[in-house]
Design an enzyme around this catalytic site. Structure first.
Site, PDB file in Angstrom:
ATOM      1  N   GLU A 215      37.301  43.727  52.106  1.00 17.25           N
ATOM      2  CA  GLU A 215      36.496  42.563  52.503  1.00 17.25           C
ATOM      3  C   GLU A 215      35.587  42.850  53.688  1.00 17.25           C
ATOM      4  O   GLU A 215      34.748  42.024  54.056  1.00 17.25           O
ATOM      5  CB  GLU A 215      37.416  41.374  52.814  1.00 17.25           C
ATOM      6  CG  GLU A 215      37.878  40.622  51.594  1.00 17.25           C
ATOM      7  CD  GLU A 215      38.733  41.468  50.657  1.00 17.25           C
ATOM      8  OE1 GLU A 215      38.480  41.426  49.440  1.00 17.25           O
ATOM      9  OE2 GLU A 215      39.643  42.176  51.129  1.00 17.25           O
ATOM     10  N   ASP A 326      37.215  38.790  42.715  1.00 14.86           N
ATOM     11  CA  ASP A 326      38.211  39.294  43.660  1.00 14.86           C
ATOM     12  C   ASP A 326      39.555  39.537  42.971  1.00 14.86           C
ATOM     13  O   ASP A 326      40.616  39.315  43.529  1.00 14.86           O
ATOM     14  CB  ASP A 326      38.381  38.325  44.841  1.00 14.86           C
ATOM     15  CG  ASP A 326      39.219  38.904  45.982  1.00 14.86           C
ATOM     16  OD1 ASP A 326      39.382  40.136  46.034  1.00 14.86           O
ATOM     17  OD2 ASP A 326      39.708  38.121  46.819  1.00 14.86           O
ATOM     18  N   ASP A 328      41.477  42.158  42.322  1.00 15.08           N
ATOM     19  CA  ASP A 328      41.769  43.584  42.492  1.00 15.08           C
ATOM     20  C   ASP A 328      43.040  43.989  41.753  1.00 15.08           C
ATOM     21  O   ASP A 328      43.827  43.159  41.312  1.00 15.08           O
ATOM     22  CB  ASP A 328      41.802  43.981  43.959  1.00 15.08           C
ATOM     23  CG  ASP A 328      42.868  43.258  44.777  1.00 15.08           C
ATOM     24  OD1 ASP A 328      43.871  42.833  44.210  1.00 15.08           O
ATOM     25  OD2 ASP A 328      42.675  43.143  45.993  1.00 15.08           O
TER      26      ASP A 328
END
Length: 594
Positions: A215, A326, A328
């Site tokens: 991030e 997002d 992951d």
């Protein structure tokens, strides 16, 4: 800030061996040296928990069975020990506990969120603190770039030292008997937004380190340190440089790969027979502006198989190319063998429960897709997985920017979108567990949807070191719940599901007929391994987001778990679980026995 200040204060070897023996017990015998043979053959020492997941295969299964379906009703608190590390720093109000204790011969090695290491004598039915190693981390310096909480997930053992990480990026070797730091080296760089939260993995004489910080626009990596020489052996970047395989999947003209993310913040697995590491890679950066980084963005959102001697990538499987959510893929890789109908021997699989809401089985030999199934109740970003490739049905390799289900993508045109699962994922870092007898794989599930707002990132302008580089952000619009989901790995289908009032933030431990877990409000529970019926529970009085483990001391089996809710939940998601606002910070080791 000077390099010496960032490294922290190194403890001197001030104690003599005699003083060490008097204060902390006798020096380690040769038989107590932690070797590759011991780490590789943990079933010869079932009373110990020597690796992060107990065994290299990541199954988090124990053969110990004093505590079983018949006796668990008699499980009681044996003792507790209050730890430190609740102080805040940077953007965080307090630290939390996410670690797994390591157990050897009746001694426990645990960490708090700031990476302090505690050695605890767990013999004689009590817990006695023998020493504490405080790495003296600069709380504000490291805490300012710790994306998702003041966290440390545990230590490793090698030789006569305890190997650990600090949040500010150091690898530290501490004498197992004295608690004195033997050596340390800087592995990650907080000036770039890099921190370390994962436990190290020891393979042969190497400590394998993963990094956090996607991030903040880092370029992710996995690194290996030779524990004998204290020198780096290899560093494999998860975002390839120009000319390296995978670089062609970054199709921009302004070097978006330099800030491409791909952090590796969950401890991987290892297969000795093929000498292969299996590791998960996180999201690309910026998180939600995938138009900034056209292309598939390898090796983000991928499962990697690597050579532990060189760090060379043997194969990869990418779960969500050009990820705009997002989602992951850092989750632990669970290595299992299943009988084969043919004569080729057992089917060797790597299991991973992805944040995108799908559970995957991959062929460990080549990374080929075997099966995939959704383990959350709601998935709106794709209609499913291609049964041949395992890619999302909407994936188009000819498109530089993926839209998947267009209504789920917050892009520069739409501005906002609702995604299911939410950006915490269908499963976050808390580890799964596997029962090899039932062939059930248990997933700690977060059931959620949330709104994502897109923010356009501009080359040469938007990125600033040590500042968030996310391309937007989430907001919560509904309550988040959870479930315990059991997958039958023979079929790849859901075999059982237990709905939970709160999201599953702690992870699991599997025994022959039980599954241990927790809830973030402080409940610790045991479920029937087959039916998921709750058969035991205990209220700890503090939030839990750490996984349970088990060990033996003096011939008696114990269950241990760290209690202290931390991480990102109370900062960004507590509105969706309002009861957790009343859960106070805590830092306690709970140990249970019959």
């Amino acid at each position: 800030m000077s390099n010496n200040h960032r490294l922290g204060r190194v403890s001197a070897y001030a104690l003599t061996c005699a003083l060490a023996a008097a204060a902390f017990g006798q020096p380690a015998r040769a038989a107590d040296q932690v070797t590759q043979d011991r780490l590789q053959n943990v079933d010869k020492e079932p009373g110990n928990w020597l690796n992060h997941h107990r065994s290299y295969d990541g199954q988090r299964f124990t053969p110990l069975d004093q505590i079983n379906r018949d006796t668990v009703k008699n499980l009681r608190v044996a003792w507790t020990l209050h730890l430190g590390g609740t102080e805040g720093g940077g953007i965080w109000s307090h630290g939390g506990l996410e670690g797994t204790p390591i157990a050897e011969n009746g001694f426990l090695y645990v960490t708090d969120g700031w990476g302090s290491v505690y050695k605890v004598d767990a013999r004689n039915g009590r817990g006695k603190l023998l020493w504490k190693m405080d790495p003296k981390t600069d709380h504000d310096w490291a805490g300012a770039v710790a994306c998702c909480g003041v966290d440390n997930r545990g230590v490793a053992l090698w030789g006569d030292v305890v190997v650990s990480h600090s949040l500010d990026g150091r690898l530290i070797a501490t004498n197992k008997e004295t608690g004195e730091v033997v050596w340390q080296r800087q592995v990650a760089d907080p000036e770039k937004g890099e921190v370390i939260t994962a436990a190290p993995l020891i393979v042969k004489d190497l400590a394998i380190t993963g990094v956090s910080g996607a991030e903040y626009g880092i370029r992710g990596w996995i690194a290996a340190t030779d524990l004998k020489t204290q020198k780096e052996v290899w560093r494999t970047h998860t975002i390839p440089a120009k000319g390296e395989p995978g670089a062609e999947t970054w199709k921009d003209s302004y070097n978006a790969a330099a800030t491409g993310g791909g952090s590796t913040w969950v401890t991987g697995s290892y297969e000795p027979s093929t000498n292969t590491l299996y590791w998960g890679v996180g999201n690309p950066g910026p998180d939600w502006d995938n138009e900034y980084r056209p292309g598939d963005n390898l090796y983000t959102d991928s499962t990697l198989a690597l050579d532990p001697e060189t760090g060379k990538i043997k194969w990869h499987f990418q779960h969500t190319p050009n990820d705009p959510y997002d989602y992951d893929s850092v989750s632990e890789k669970v290595l299992i063998d299943l009988p084969s109908a043919g004569a080729s021997g057992p089917r060797r699989l790597a299991l991973t429960a992805d944040r995108n809401g799908f559970a995957y089985a991959l062929d460990r030999a080549n990374g080929n897709f075997v099966w995939g199934t959704p383990f959350v109740k709601r998935v709106n970003w794709t209609s499913g997985l291609n049964p041949e490739s395992g890619k999302p049905n909407e994936y188009d390799p000819n498109k530089p920017v993926q839209t998947y289900q267009p209504a789920s993508v917050a892009n520069r045109q739409t501005g906002k979108a609702v995604i299911c699962p939410g950006n915490m994922g269908g499963k976050n870092w808390p580890p799964t567990a596997y029962n090899p007898t039932l062939r059930y794989w248990y997933i700690p599930v977060i059931e959620s949807c949330n709104t994502i707002t897109n923010e356009e990132m501009k080359p040469g302008v938007s990125f600033k070191p040590r500042e968030f580089f996310t391309g937007g952000g989430p907001s919560q619009h509904e309550r988040i719940t959870g479930s315990v989901t059991a997958i039958d790995v023979n079929t790849g289908k859901i075999a059982a599901k237990l709905e939970t009032h709160f999201p599953q933030l702690g992870g699991f431990l599997a025994t022959r007929d039980l599954l241990f877990g927790s809830q973030p409000d402080g409940e610790i529970f045991a479920l029937d391994a087959k039916t998921l019926e709750k058969v035991w529970s205990f209220e700890a009085g503090g939030g839990v987001n750490a996984p349970p483990m088990t060990f033996m001391a003096d011939g008696k089996q114990y269950i241990a778990i760290l209690v202290g809710l931390g991480g990102a939940w109370d900062k960004w998601f507590v509105e969706a679980t309002p009861e957790l606002k009343a859960v106070p910070p805590s830092s306690t080791l709970y140990v249970f026995a019959l």
